[in-house]
Design a protein around this motif. Structure first.
Motif, PDB file in Angstrom:
ATOM      1  N   GLN A 164      -4.809  -3.152  -1.333  1.00 33.70           N
ATOM      2  CA  GLN A 164      -6.125  -2.923  -0.748  1.00 33.70           C
ATOM      3  C   GLN A 164      -6.195  -3.440   0.681  1.00 33.70           C
ATOM      4  O   GLN A 164      -6.760  -2.792   1.574  1.00 33.70           O
ATOM      5  CB  GLN A 164      -7.191  -3.586  -1.627  1.00 33.70           C
ATOM      6  CG  GLN A 164      -7.364  -2.925  -2.996  1.00 33.70           C
ATOM      7  CD  GLN A 164      -8.395  -3.625  -3.848  1.00 33.70           C
ATOM      8  OE1 GLN A 164      -9.052  -4.573  -3.398  1.00 33.70           O
ATOM      9  NE2 GLN A 164      -8.554  -3.177  -5.090  1.00 33.70           N
ATOM     10  N   ARG A 165      -5.629  -4.604   0.920  1.00 38.34           N
ATOM     11  CA  ARG A 165      -5.580  -5.116   2.283  1.00 38.34           C
ATOM     12  C   ARG A 165      -4.708  -4.211   3.157  1.00 38.34           C
ATOM     13  O   ARG A 165      -5.025  -3.923   4.313  1.00 38.34           O
ATOM     14  CB  ARG A 165      -5.030  -6.546   2.303  1.00 38.34           C
ATOM     15  CG  ARG A 165      -5.915  -7.575   1.618  1.00 38.34           C
ATOM     16  CD  ARG A 165      -5.442  -8.996   1.934  1.00 38.34           C
ATOM     17  NE  ARG A 165      -4.078  -9.242   1.490  1.00 38.34           N
ATOM     18  CZ  ARG A 165      -3.737  -9.713   0.298  1.00 38.34           C
ATOM     19  NH1 ARG A 165      -4.670  -9.971  -0.615  1.00 38.34           N
ATOM     20  NH2 ARG A 165      -2.462  -9.915  -0.012  1.00 38.34           N
ATOM     21  N   SER A 168      -4.277  -1.077   2.775  1.00 42.26           N
ATOM     22  CA  SER A 168      -4.964   0.182   3.043  1.00 42.26           C
ATOM     23  C   SER A 168      -5.740   0.130   4.349  1.00 42.26           C
ATOM     24  O   SER A 168      -5.717   1.074   5.154  1.00 42.26           O
ATOM     25  CB  SER A 168      -5.906   0.509   1.879  1.00 42.26           C
ATOM     26  OG  SER A 168      -6.652   1.679   2.144  1.00 42.26           O
ATOM     27  N   TYR A 186       0.827  -1.199   0.000  1.00 37.87           N
ATOM     28  CA  TYR A 186       0.000   0.000   0.000  1.00 37.87           C
ATOM     29  C   TYR A 186       0.866   1.256   0.000  1.00 37.87           C
ATOM     30  O   TYR A 186       0.603   2.206  -0.752  1.00 37.87           O
ATOM     31  CB  TYR A 186      -0.933   0.004   1.212  1.00 37.87           C
ATOM     32  CG  TYR A 186      -1.734   1.276   1.319  1.00 37.87           C
ATOM     33  CD1 TYR A 186      -2.723   1.566   0.383  1.00 37.87           C
ATOM     34  CD2 TYR A 186      -1.500   2.194   2.342  1.00 37.87           C
ATOM     35  CE1 TYR A 186      -3.452   2.749   0.461  1.00 37.87           C
ATOM     36  CE2 TYR A 186      -2.218   3.370   2.421  1.00 37.87           C
ATOM     37  CZ  TYR A 186      -3.194   3.644   1.480  1.00 37.87           C
ATOM     38  OH  TYR A 186      -3.913   4.817   1.547  1.00 37.87           O
ATOM     39  N   ALA A 195      -1.942  -0.530  -7.403  1.00 41.72           N
ATOM     40  CA  ALA A 195      -2.754  -0.792  -6.220  1.00 41.72           C
ATOM     41  C   ALA A 195      -3.547  -2.073  -6.417  1.00 41.72           C
ATOM     42  O   ALA A 195      -4.721  -2.050  -6.796  1.00 41.72           O
ATOM     43  CB  ALA A 195      -3.687   0.383  -5.954  1.00 41.72           C
TER      44      ALA A 195
END
Length: 307
Positions: A208-209, A211, A193, A203
């Motif tokens: 995403q995890r 984030s 991230y 991304a």
């Protein structure tokens, strides 16, 4: 009684010895050369009397003239100090935020700061202030705690993580991996991230995890967009300037173990005027900010930019 032997071709007396039939002539030295030699001897004796020349166990002879190269240096240093005295006095009397109002004094401060930088700062920040891994580049416009003259002066004066100085720049990042706050896989998601924030990698799912993990663990200091917070000395993670490196290995190490760099509190080594000159020079390198920028608090950390 030895009989002198005369060399027939030259009419010169020989030295009385020979090697394989070769004999040496006893040719006298030229008179001018002898007198020059004697004059040199007399000069050397006179020099040793007048000037310091003869070494001793603890110190050499002083000479009747009382001259020493150290004495000459001391006079030159005193003259230079006297020449600088008015400038130093003006710097002492001028608040650093008012320096830009006096172009001549500012120019002299920058010149003096450049000299002081070479003596005190080059070993860490480099001869061109370009920095290196763990040592900020002072030429860019990325600052952990602010790049105004007052911010830089504060950092120089009280240093970074200096025990005993109540105003030192001080912050602490958790060692998320080493202390078990995040698992190894979670650290890698956060790294993905963080790298995506500055466009170092797309991304994807890992980012995403990461984030969500970033929002839960890092936003308080680095902000929701990862642009840092000078109140905490938290670096901007969305640019492409990195103090410890921006590749996966470097960022993984940072998230896992954190960093705690130090810098001397120069108020214990340098006078206030010299610190002002250093601040003026660093500010002039290209990354310095004007006073419209938000200033850092007094109890903070690093001199200059980078993560």
């Amino acid at each position: 009684m030895s009989v002198k032997k005369i060399d027939e071709p030259t009419g010169t007396e020989t030295m009385g010895h020979e090697w394989d039939g070769i004999e040496e002539l006893n040719t006298p030295l030229p008179t001018w050369w002898l007198w020059t030699f004697y004059a040199c001897i007399a000069f050397a004796i006179g020099y040793c009397v007048v000037y310091p020349a003869i070494p001793g166990l603890k110190e050499g002879s002083h000479g009747t003239a009382g001259w020493t190269s150290r004495g000459d240096l001391a006079k030159e240093m005193d003259a230079a100090k006297a020449a600088r005295a008015p400038v130093l006095a003006a710097l002492d009397a001028t608040p650093i935020e008012d320096l830009p109002k006096n172009a001549d004094l500012m120019a002299k401060a920058v010149a003096g700061g450049k000299a002081a930088f070479k003596v005190n700062c080059v070993p860490c920040h480099g001869s061109a202030a370009q920095g290196s891994v763990g040592f900020p580049n002072l030429n860019d416009d990325d600052w952990l705690w602010g790049g105004t003259l007052t911010d830089i002066q504060q950092t120089l004066t009280h240093g970074i993580r200096q025990p005993g100085d109540m105003e030192t720049r001080n912050s602490a990042m958790p060692a998320f991996g080493r202390d078990g706050i995040l698992k190894a896989a979670e650290v890698q998601d956060v790294v993905s991230y963080v790298r995506s924030l500055s466009g170092l990698e797309p991304a994807g799912a890992a980012a995403q995890r990461g984030s969500a993990l970033f929002a839960a663990n890092c936003v308080a200091c680095h902000g929701p967009e990862g642009k840092g917070n000078r109140m905490f000395g938290a670096p901007n993670l969305a640019d492409k300037i990195w103090l410890y490196g921006g590749d996966r290995v470097a960022i993984t190490n940072t998230v896992t173990n954190a960093h705690a760099g130090v810098m001397p509190a120069w108020n214990t080594r340098l006078d206030g005027a010299t610190i002002k000159m250093l601040a003026a020079y660093v500010h002039s390198l290209g990354g310095g900010e004007n006073f419209s920028q938000p200033a850092a608090p007094a109890a903070a950390e690093a001199a200059s930019g980078g993560q």
